[in-house]
Design a protein around this motif. Structure first.
Motif: not given
Length: 141
Positions: A24-27, A63-66
């Motif tokens: 999970l990138e950038d929760v 999340i911001d989708r990374g």
């Protein structure tokens, strides 16, 4: 000087789905609340009596989708259901750095997920994705 209160940056989550850790990138948001079932009786000979029993935990994270981790997770779950009637499950871990330097750890088990926002793509905006969840139980670990 340390803060006397917990702030959002002091929390983090880890998602394990079907035995695999999901990256999970950038929760950017995590919220959870206890669900209860109200038990009530209305005897004829005395005042009403009411109490609550635990009924799980419900929440969400954004999340911001990374990367494509969430897209792949929900695609795989949907295919597993349609191809073999498999219902996936997982565990969510929440870690909170406390103001005294200790770490509180919680495990949310019996987890089900729904992809409530798979993303809105605008030319100049970061794509966000939101997952809602239900957990049968939370326990301190």
């Amino acid at each position: 000087m340390s803060s006397l209160y917990t702030i959002g940056r002091q929390g983090s989550i880890i998602l394990i789905w079907n035995g695999t850790r999901i990256d999970l990138e950038d929760v950017v948001d995590f919220q959870v609340r206890q669900e209860i079932k109200v038990q009530r009786t209305n005897p004829l000979n005395k005042p009403p009596i009411e109490f609550n029993t635990p009924a799980g935990w419900r929440g969400s994270f954004t999340i911001d989708r990374g990367n494509y981790a969430l897209d792949d997770l929900f695609n795989a779950d949907e295919l597993a259901f349609w191809n073999s009637n498999t219902i996936s499950s997982g565990v969510l871990y929440c870690y909170i750095q406390e103001t005294d330097g200790s770490t509180s750890k919680y495990e949310y088990s019996g987890l089900t997920l729904s992809f409530s926002n798979a993303g809105k793509f605008n030319a100049e905006d970061i794509v966000t994705q939101t997952v809602q969840f239900f957990a049968s139980q939370r326990r301190a670990i």
